[in-house]
Write a protein that holds these residues in place. Structure first.
Motif, PDB file in Angstrom:
ATOM      1  N   LEU A   5       0.842  -1.191   0.000  1.00  0.00           N
ATOM      2  CA  LEU A   5       0.000   0.000   0.000  1.00  0.00           C
ATOM      3  C   LEU A   5       0.878   1.243   0.000  1.00  0.00           C
ATOM      4  CD1 LEU A   5      -2.729  -1.078   2.580  1.00  0.00           C
ATOM      5  CD2 LEU A   5      -2.968  -0.947   0.096  1.00  0.00           C
ATOM      6  N   SER A   6       0.493   2.210  -0.791  1.00  0.00           N
ATOM      7  CA  SER A   6       1.318   3.417  -0.918  1.00  0.00           C
ATOM      8  C   SER A   6       0.617   4.656  -0.383  1.00  0.00           C
ATOM      9  CB  SER A   6       1.699   3.642  -2.388  1.00  0.00           C
ATOM     10  OG  SER A   6       0.540   3.818  -3.190  1.00  0.00           O
ATOM     11  N   ASP A   7      -0.377   4.470   0.511  1.00  0.00           N
ATOM     12  CA  ASP A   7      -1.085   5.632   1.053  1.00  0.00           C
ATOM     13  C   ASP A   7      -0.148   6.591   1.775  1.00  0.00           C
ATOM     14  OD1 ASP A   7      -2.847   3.104   1.120  1.00  0.00           O
ATOM     15  OD2 ASP A   7      -4.317   4.716   1.081  1.00  0.00           O
ATOM     16  N   HIS A   8       0.824   6.048   2.510  1.00  0.00           N
ATOM     17  CA  HIS A   8       1.755   6.885   3.272  1.00  0.00           C
ATOM     18  C   HIS A   8       3.151   6.882   2.663  1.00  0.00           C
ATOM     19  CE1 HIS A   8      -1.222   7.308   6.452  1.00  0.00           C
ATOM     20  NE2 HIS A   8      -1.409   6.010   6.408  1.00  0.00           N
ATOM     21  N   LEU A   9       3.250   6.466   1.431  1.00  0.00           N
ATOM     22  CA  LEU A   9       4.543   6.399   0.767  1.00  0.00           C
ATOM     23  C   LEU A   9       4.455   7.133  -0.559  1.00  0.00           C
ATOM     24  CD1 LEU A   9       7.428   5.160   0.796  1.00  0.00           C
ATOM     25  CD2 LEU A   9       6.469   3.209  -0.440  1.00  0.00           C
ATOM     26  N   THR A  10       5.292   8.135  -0.735  1.00  0.00           N
ATOM     27  CA  THR A  10       5.314   8.884  -1.986  1.00  0.00           C
ATOM     28  C   THR A  10       6.540   8.484  -2.799  1.00  0.00           C
ATOM     29  OG1 THR A  10       6.629  10.721  -1.106  1.00  0.00           O
ATOM     30  CG2 THR A  10       4.226  10.827  -0.809  1.00  0.00           C
ATOM     31  N   PRO A  11       6.538   8.730  -4.108  1.00  0.00           N
ATOM     32  CA  PRO A  11       7.725   8.429  -4.898  1.00  0.00           C
ATOM     33  C   PRO A  11       8.977   9.163  -4.417  1.00  0.00           C
ATOM     34  CG  PRO A  11       5.829   8.743  -6.330  1.00  0.00           C
ATOM     35  CD  PRO A  11       5.387   9.119  -4.950  1.00  0.00           C
ATOM     36  N   PHE A  29       7.960   6.072 -11.279  1.00  0.00           N
ATOM     37  CA  PHE A  29       8.966   5.019 -11.360  1.00  0.00           C
ATOM     38  C   PHE A  29      10.214   5.449 -10.599  1.00  0.00           C
ATOM     39  CE2 PHE A  29       6.443   5.533 -15.172  1.00  0.00           C
ATOM     40  CZ  PHE A  29       5.871   4.278 -15.345  1.00  0.00           C
ATOM     41  N   VAL A  30      10.727   4.557  -9.760  1.00  0.00           N
ATOM     42  CA  VAL A  30      11.880   4.858  -8.922  1.00  0.00           C
ATOM     43  C   VAL A  30      12.864   3.708  -9.037  1.00  0.00           C
ATOM     44  CG1 VAL A  30      12.680   5.390  -6.592  1.00  0.00           C
ATOM     45  CG2 VAL A  30      10.399   6.127  -7.319  1.00  0.00           C
ATOM     46  N   GLY A  31      14.153   4.054  -9.144  1.00  0.00           N
ATOM     47  CA  GLY A  31      15.187   3.026  -9.203  1.00  0.00           C
ATOM     48  C   GLY A  31      16.513   3.558  -8.722  1.00  0.00           C
ATOM     49  N   ALA A  32      17.350   2.671  -8.198  1.00  0.00           N
ATOM     50  CA  ALA A  32      18.675   3.037  -7.715  1.00  0.00           C
ATOM     51  C   ALA A  32      19.555   1.799  -7.756  1.00  0.00           C
ATOM     52  CB  ALA A  32      18.603   3.609  -6.296  1.00  0.00           C
ATOM     53  N   GLN A  33      20.849   2.016  -7.602  1.00  0.00           N
ATOM     54  CA  GLN A  33      21.838   0.955  -7.550  1.00  0.00           C
ATOM     55  C   GLN A  33      21.732   0.013  -8.753  1.00  0.00           C
ATOM     56  OE1 GLN A  33      21.094  -0.804  -3.707  1.00  0.00           O
ATOM     57  NE2 GLN A  33      22.079   0.881  -2.609  1.00  0.00           N
ATOM     58  N   PRO A  34      22.048   0.505  -9.941  1.00  0.00           N
ATOM     59  CA  PRO A  34      21.977  -0.346 -11.136  1.00  0.00           C
ATOM     60  C   PRO A  34      23.030  -1.447 -11.092  1.00  0.00           C
ATOM     61  CG  PRO A  34      23.070   1.718 -11.649  1.00  0.00           C
ATOM     62  CD  PRO A  34      22.543   1.855 -10.252  1.00  0.00           C
ATOM     63  N   ASN A  59      16.208  -3.777 -10.348  1.00  0.00           N
ATOM     64  CA  ASN A  59      15.258  -3.512  -9.271  1.00  0.00           C
ATOM     65  C   ASN A  59      14.557  -2.187  -9.564  1.00  0.00           C
ATOM     66  OD1 ASN A  59      16.320  -5.793  -8.115  1.00  0.00           O
ATOM     67  ND2 ASN A  59      17.421  -4.726  -6.493  1.00  0.00           N
ATOM     68  N   CYS A  60      13.260  -2.163  -9.339  1.00  0.00           N
ATOM     69  CA  CYS A  60      12.493  -0.957  -9.661  1.00  0.00           C
ATOM     70  C   CYS A  60      11.250  -0.919  -8.778  1.00  0.00           C
ATOM     71  CB  CYS A  60      12.098  -0.967 -11.140  1.00  0.00           C
ATOM     72  SG  CYS A  60      11.190   0.477 -11.715  1.00  0.00           S
ATOM     73  N   VAL A  61      10.795   0.287  -8.461  1.00  0.00           N
ATOM     74  CA  VAL A  61       9.548   0.479  -7.722  1.00  0.00           C
ATOM     75  C   VAL A  61       8.600   1.271  -8.618  1.00  0.00           C
ATOM     76  CG1 VAL A  61       8.434   1.382  -5.653  1.00  0.00           C
ATOM     77  CG2 VAL A  61      10.776   0.478  -5.518  1.00  0.00           C
ATOM     78  N   VAL A  62       7.419   0.727  -8.859  1.00  0.00           N
ATOM     79  CA  VAL A  62       6.412   1.366  -9.700  1.00  0.00           C
ATOM     80  C   VAL A  62       5.221   1.739  -8.828  1.00  0.00           C
ATOM     81  CG1 VAL A  62       4.857   1.098 -11.666  1.00  0.00           C
ATOM     82  CG2 VAL A  62       7.148   0.084 -11.731  1.00  0.00           C
ATOM     83  N   PHE A  63       4.861   3.005  -8.832  1.00  0.00           N
ATOM     84  CA  PHE A  63       3.703   3.489  -8.084  1.00  0.00           C
ATOM     85  C   PHE A  63       2.508   3.595  -9.020  1.00  0.00           C
ATOM     86  CE2 PHE A  63       7.097   4.744  -5.312  1.00  0.00           C
ATOM     87  CZ  PHE A  63       6.540   4.794  -4.034  1.00  0.00           C
ATOM     88  N   ASP A  64       1.403   3.006  -8.613  1.00  0.00           N
ATOM     89  CA  ASP A  64       0.133   3.135  -9.328  1.00  0.00           C
ATOM     90  C   ASP A  64      -0.757   4.045  -8.482  1.00  0.00           C
ATOM     91  OD1 ASP A  64      -2.344   2.928 -10.511  1.00  0.00           O
ATOM     92  OD2 ASP A  64      -2.202   0.780 -10.876  1.00  0.00           O
ATOM     93  N   HIS A  65      -0.875   5.298  -8.878  1.00  0.00           N
ATOM     94  CA  HIS A  65      -1.611   6.271  -8.081  1.00  0.00           C
ATOM     95  C   HIS A  65      -3.118   6.048  -8.134  1.00  0.00           C
ATOM     96  CE1 HIS A  65       2.117   8.390  -7.466  1.00  0.00           C
ATOM     97  NE2 HIS A  65       2.297   8.514  -8.770  1.00  0.00           N
ATOM     98  N   ALA A  66      -3.597   5.309  -9.122  1.00  0.00           N
ATOM     99  CA  ALA A  66      -5.040   5.039  -9.205  1.00  0.00           C
ATOM    100  C   ALA A  66      -5.464   3.994  -8.180  1.00  0.00           C
ATOM    101  CB  ALA A  66      -5.407   4.580 -10.617  1.00  0.00           C
ATOM    102  N   TYR A  87       4.583  -1.319  -6.503  1.00  0.00           N
ATOM    103  CA  TYR A  87       5.118  -2.630  -6.854  1.00  0.00           C
ATOM    104  C   TYR A  87       6.637  -2.595  -6.696  1.00  0.00           C
ATOM    105  CZ  TYR A  87       0.575  -3.523  -9.057  1.00  0.00           C
ATOM    106  OH  TYR A  87      -0.758  -3.691  -9.303  1.00  0.00           O
ATOM    107  N   ALA A  88       7.142  -3.411  -5.775  1.00  0.00           N
ATOM    108  CA  ALA A  88       8.587  -3.577  -5.616  1.00  0.00           C
ATOM    109  C   ALA A  88       8.999  -4.759  -6.487  1.00  0.00           C
ATOM    110  CB  ALA A  88       8.946  -3.821  -4.157  1.00  0.00           C
ATOM    111  N   ILE A  89       9.782  -4.495  -7.522  1.00  0.00           N
ATOM    112  CA  ILE A  89      10.044  -5.484  -8.579  1.00  0.00           C
ATOM    113  C   ILE A  89      11.529  -5.786  -8.656  1.00  0.00           C
ATOM    114  CG2 ILE A  89       9.745  -5.986 -11.036  1.00  0.00           C
ATOM    115  CD1 ILE A  89       7.620  -3.671 -10.996  1.00  0.00           C
ATOM    116  N   ALA A  90      11.847  -7.060  -8.809  1.00  0.00           N
ATOM    117  CA  ALA A  90      13.224  -7.502  -9.029  1.00  0.00           C
ATOM    118  C   ALA A  90      13.223  -8.461 -10.213  1.00  0.00           C
ATOM    119  CB  ALA A  90      13.788  -8.183  -7.784  1.00  0.00           C
ATOM    120  N   TRP A  91      13.949  -8.103 -11.260  1.00  0.00           N
ATOM    121  CA  TRP A  91      14.098  -8.985 -12.418  1.00  0.00           C
ATOM    122  C   TRP A  91      15.268  -9.930 -12.169  1.00  0.00           C
ATOM    123  CZ3 TRP A  91      10.983  -9.414 -16.654  1.00  0.00           C
ATOM    124  CH2 TRP A  91       9.998  -8.434 -16.807  1.00  0.00           C
ATOM    125  N   VAL A  92      15.026 -11.215 -12.385  1.00  0.00           N
ATOM    126  CA  VAL A  92      16.011 -12.250 -12.093  1.00  0.00           C
ATOM    127  C   VAL A  92      16.545 -12.811 -13.408  1.00  0.00           C
ATOM    128  CG1 VAL A  92      16.447 -14.433 -10.918  1.00  0.00           C
ATOM    129  CG2 VAL A  92      14.769 -12.819  -9.977  1.00  0.00           C
TER     130      VAL A  92
END
Length: 327
Positions: A112-118, A152-157, A256-263, A268-273
Motif C-alpha cells: 500500500l502506498s497511502d503513506h509512501l510517496t515516490p 517510477f523509482v530506481g537506484a543501484q543499477p 530492481n524498480c519500484v512502480v507506483f500506481d496512483h489510481a 510494486y517492488a520489482i526484481a528482475w532475475v
C-alpha cells in the motif's frame, strides 16, 4: 483482414469481428468502429472462414457482412493458462512456470502506498552519500500539466554503459562486496553496446504487473550521439569544444524498480532475475525473493526511512518564467 495488433486482444477461443458494408468490396475496406471480441457461433461458421454474410428474418442476404479472424493467445494469457493447469500455487510456482518460457523473470510484492510517496521512496533508496550515484525518479504527465497514473523509482543499477566519443566503459557490479568489473573498449557505434548486452534476454511478462516500465535501461543519449550514425558527415573532430565534460551516452541497467500506481494506491517492488546467472531455478528464485524483501524493507521499514522536511515555495507557479539572458 485484421492486423496482428488487433488479433492479440481476444482469448479463450474468441475471435475478432468487425461490421462492414458490402459496398466496401472488393478490397474489403471497413470504416466501422474498432473490432470487438466475440464467441464464434454457428451463424459465423455457415460460410467462409474469413467472410460471412448475415441473413435477415426472411432468409435474404443483408447488405452487412462481418470479417472474422481467429485470435491467438498472447504470452500473458499463455502463462496464466499454464499456471491454472498446474496443481501448484504461490509465487515460487509462478516463477518456475515462467522460467520455462524465458531467462529473465520478474518477482514482485505489492504494498500500500497511502503513506509512501515516490519522493520518499527515492530518498529511502538513495542515501545522502549516494546522490551522485546513478538513480532515477520518473513521473508520468498527461497533457503537460496533469499528473499521470504511474511513477517510477530506481537506484543501484547492476550495470552501466558510459560512452565518450567512441570510447565505451562498461561497469558490472559484482555480488557482495566484490569490486566492480570495469572494461573499456573502442567501438564504431556505442549505441550498439547495450543492445548487444541485452540481445540474449528473453523476458517473461507477468500479467499481474502493470503494463508499463518495470525495469531495464535508463539514462540519456546526448545530441552528439547522432554522430555515431553519420561518421562521414558529422565526425567528432568537427564538434564544438566540450565545455561540460559530460559523457555522450550514459545508460544504467536497473534490475530492481519500484512502480507506483496512483489510481489503485499500490506500489510494486520489482526484481528482475537473470536465470543465466544462477546454477538452477531454485537458487535464482531464492536470490530474487531476497532482493524483493530488501527492496520492500528499504522503502517501508526504513533501512533508515527518511523524514523529509516540508519545503517552502516563494515562486508563483502561475507566472511564466522570464526568458534567459545572453550566455
Amino acid at each position: 483482414m485484421l492486423g496482428a495488433a488487433h488479433a492479440q486482444r481476444c482469448v479463450d477461443g474468441a475471435v475478432l469481428i468487425q461490421s462492414c458494408s458490402s459496398r466496401d468490396r472488393p478490397g474489403f475496406t471497413c470504416s466501422m468502429p474498432e473490432p470487438r471480441c466475440v464467441r464464434v457461433t454457428q451463424r459465423h461458421r455457415r460460410k467462409s472462414k474469413h467472410l460471412q454474410w448475415r441473413r435477415d428474418a426472411m432468409g435474404k442476404r443483408s447488405d452487412r457482412c462481418v470479417a472474422v479472424q481467429a485470435a491467438p493467445p498472447v504470452p500473458d494469457q499463455v502463462l496464466e493458462a499454464a499456471l491454472g493447469a498446474s496443481n501448484e500455487s504461490g509465487p515460487e510456482a509462478r516463477f518456475r512456470e515462467a522460467a520455462k518460457r524465458g531467462n529473465l523473470v520478474p518477482l514482485f510484492q505489492r504494498i500500500l502506498s497511502d503513506h509512501l510517496t515516490p519522493v520518499l521512496a527515492y530518498r529511502c533508496l538513495v542515501g545522502g552519500d549516494q546522490r551522485e550515484a546513478p538513480s532515477f525518479l520518473l513521473e508520468s504527465v498527461v497533457n503537460g500539466d496533469q499528473q499521470g497514473r504511474y511513477s517510477f523509482v530506481g537506484a543501484q543499477p547492476s550495470m552501466e554503459v558510459v560512452a565518450k566519443g567512441y570510447s565505451v566503459q562498461t561497469t558490472r557490479q559484482q555480488p557482495g562486496n566484490a569490486p566492480a568489473e570495469v572494461t573499456v573498449q573502442e567501438v564504431d557505434d556505442p549505441l550498439q553496446v547495450p543492445q548487444r548486452l541485452s540481445a540474449h534476454w528473453r523476458p517473461v511478462i507477468d500479467p499481474q504487473l502493470p503494463a508499463v516500465f518495470t525495469g531495464g535501461w535508463v539514462g540519456y543519449c546526448g545530441y552528439d550521439t547522432v554522430r555515431y550514425g553519420y561518421t562521414g558527415k558529422l565526425p567528432f573532430s568537427g564538434a564544438p569544444p566540450d565545455d561540460r565534460e559530460l559523457p555522450d551516452m550514459h545508460l544504467a541497467l536497473y534490475n530492481n524498480c519500484v512502480v507506483f500506481d496512483h489510481a489503485t494506491k499500490l506500489a510494486y517492488a520489482i526484481a528482475w532475475v537473470h536465470l543465466d546467472d544462477y546454477p538452477d531455478v531454485s537458487t535464482a528464485y531464492q536470490a530474487g525473493a531476497r532482493r524483493v524483501e530488501r527492496l520492500v524493507h528499504k522503502i517501508t521499514e526504513g533501512g533508515g526511512r527518511a523524514v523529509l522536511p516540508s519545503g517552502r515555495v516563494s515562486l508563483d507557479p502561475s507566472r511564466r518564467p522570464a526568458p534567459p539572458g545572453p550566455s
